[in-house]
Every structure is written in structure tokens, then in C-alpha cells.
Design a protein around this motif. Sequence first.
Motif, PDB file in Angstrom:
ATOM      1  N   ASP A  42       0.846  -1.203   0.000  1.00 28.68           N
ATOM      2  CA  ASP A  42       0.000   0.000   0.000  1.00 28.68           C
ATOM      3  C   ASP A  42       0.878   1.249   0.000  1.00 28.68           C
ATOM      4  O   ASP A  42       0.819   2.083   0.904  1.00 28.68           O
ATOM      5  N   GLU A  43       1.686   1.368  -1.034  1.00 29.60           N
ATOM      6  CA  GLU A  43       2.676   2.437  -1.112  1.00 29.60           C
ATOM      7  C   GLU A  43       2.045   3.827  -1.134  1.00 29.60           C
ATOM      8  O   GLU A  43       2.569   4.764  -0.522  1.00 29.60           O
ATOM      9  N   CYS A  44       0.925   3.973  -1.794  1.00 26.47           N
ATOM     10  CA  CYS A  44       0.265   5.281  -1.892  1.00 26.47           C
ATOM     11  C   CYS A  44      -0.150   5.783  -0.509  1.00 26.47           C
ATOM     12  O   CYS A  44       0.115   6.930  -0.152  1.00 26.47           O
ATOM     13  N   LYS A  45      -0.793   4.916   0.273  1.00 22.56           N
ATOM     14  CA  LYS A  45      -1.235   5.311   1.610  1.00 22.56           C
ATOM     15  C   LYS A  45      -0.041   5.568   2.524  1.00 22.56           C
ATOM     16  O   LYS A  45      -0.032   6.519   3.299  1.00 22.56           O
ATOM     17  N   ARG A  46       0.985   4.730   2.414  1.00 24.04           N
ATOM     18  CA  ARG A  46       2.189   4.931   3.224  1.00 24.04           C
ATOM     19  C   ARG A  46       2.835   6.279   2.928  1.00 24.04           C
ATOM     20  O   ARG A  46       3.239   6.997   3.831  1.00 24.04           O
ATOM     21  N   ASN A  47       2.944   6.613   1.660  1.00 25.46           N
ATOM     22  CA  ASN A  47       3.541   7.894   1.288  1.00 25.46           C
ATOM     23  C   ASN A  47       2.712   9.068   1.797  1.00 25.46           C
ATOM     24  O   ASN A  47       3.260  10.097   2.208  1.00 25.46           O
ATOM     25  N   LYS A  48       1.397   8.927   1.780  1.00 26.54           N
ATOM     26  CA  LYS A  48       0.510   9.983   2.270  1.00 26.54           C
ATOM     27  C   LYS A  48       0.733  10.219   3.765  1.00 26.54           C
ATOM     28  O   LYS A  48       0.847  11.360   4.217  1.00 26.54           O
ATOM     29  N   VAL A  49       0.790   9.137   4.534  1.00 21.28           N
ATOM     30  CA  VAL A  49       1.014   9.253   5.981  1.00 21.28           C
ATOM     31  C   VAL A  49       2.409   9.801   6.240  1.00 21.28           C
ATOM     32  O   VAL A  49       2.597  10.714   7.048  1.00 21.28           O
ATOM     33  N   TYR A  50       3.401   9.265   5.545  1.00 21.09           N
ATOM     34  CA  TYR A  50       4.794   9.686   5.740  1.00 21.09           C
ATOM     35  C   TYR A  50       4.983  11.164   5.432  1.00 21.09           C
ATOM     36  O   TYR A  50       5.741  11.857   6.108  1.00 21.09           O
ATOM     37  N   SER A  51       4.272  11.655   4.430  1.00 21.80           N
ATOM     38  CA  SER A  51       4.426  13.066   4.047  1.00 21.80           C
ATOM     39  C   SER A  51       3.907  14.022   5.118  1.00 21.80           C
ATOM     40  O   SER A  51       4.248  15.197   5.110  1.00 21.80           O
ATOM     41  N   LYS A  52       3.096  13.521   6.043  1.00 20.22           N
ATOM     42  CA  LYS A  52       2.549  14.361   7.109  1.00 20.22           C
ATOM     43  C   LYS A  52       3.468  14.449   8.324  1.00 20.22           C
ATOM     44  O   LYS A  52       3.197  15.218   9.235  1.00 20.22           O
ATOM     45  N   THR A  53       4.550  13.672   8.340  1.00 21.24           N
ATOM     46  CA  THR A  53       5.455  13.729   9.485  1.00 21.24           C
ATOM     47  C   THR A  53       6.267  15.013   9.432  1.00 21.24           C
ATOM     48  O   THR A  53       6.819  15.364   8.391  1.00 21.24           O
ATOM     49  N   PRO A  54       6.345  15.738  10.538  1.00 25.86           N
ATOM     50  CA  PRO A  54       7.068  17.013  10.541  1.00 25.86           C
ATOM     51  C   PRO A  54       8.578  16.847  10.412  1.00 25.86           C
ATOM     52  O   PRO A  54       9.247  17.676   9.832  1.00 25.86           O
ATOM     53  N   HIS A  55       9.105  15.770  10.955  1.00 27.20           N
ATOM     54  CA  HIS A  55      10.543  15.521  10.903  1.00 27.20           C
ATOM     55  C   HIS A  55      10.743  14.132  10.357  1.00 27.20           C
ATOM     56  O   HIS A  55      10.234  13.173  10.905  1.00 27.20           O
ATOM     57  N   LYS A  56      11.478  14.041   9.300  1.00 28.71           N
ATOM     58  CA  LYS A  56      11.698  12.751   8.668  1.00 28.71           C
ATOM     59  C   LYS A  56      12.703  11.924   9.475  1.00 28.71           C
ATOM     60  O   LYS A  56      13.757  12.424   9.864  1.00 28.71           O
ATOM     61  N   PRO A  57      12.378  10.650   9.731  1.00 25.66           N
ATOM     62  CA  PRO A  57      13.316   9.798  10.456  1.00 25.66           C
ATOM     63  C   PRO A  57      14.529   9.472   9.597  1.00 25.66           C
ATOM     64  O   PRO A  57      14.482   9.560   8.374  1.00 25.66           O
TER      65      PRO A  57
END
Length: 62
Positions: A42-57
Motif C-alpha cells: 500500500d505504497e500510496c497510503k504509506r507515502n501519504k502518511v509519511y508526508s505528514k510527518t514534521p521531521h523525517k526519520p
Amino acid sequence: MKTEKEKMVNGELFIAVDPELVKDRENARRLARLYNQTTETDECKRNKVYSKTPHKPVFYDK
């Protein structure tokens, strides 16, 4: 005077129950939960959630 978040980022002593930090923690937990509920395909949903993180791990290769 520095905010508690600024103190935390700078490695200084800070008050963990500061409302801004509590809000940030709750948001981080919510995003982690949403991300963990996705599947590997589910790459599309993962990318959507990941894009909302303020600081990238940071990911380290072993």
C-alpha cells in the motif's frame, strides 16, 4: 526565553508535559499507528502518511 521544544532540541533540560510537546507526541503516535496499519504493497497510503510527518526519520543500513 526558549520554549520547551527549543530546549529539548538543544539537548537541554525541558518540561515534557508542555502542551506543545504533548500535542506533538500525540500526533507522532497517531501517524505511527496509521503507518503501521498499512501493508507493504500500500505504497500510496504509506507515502501519504509519511508526508505528514514534521521531521523525517533517519534510516541506517546495517
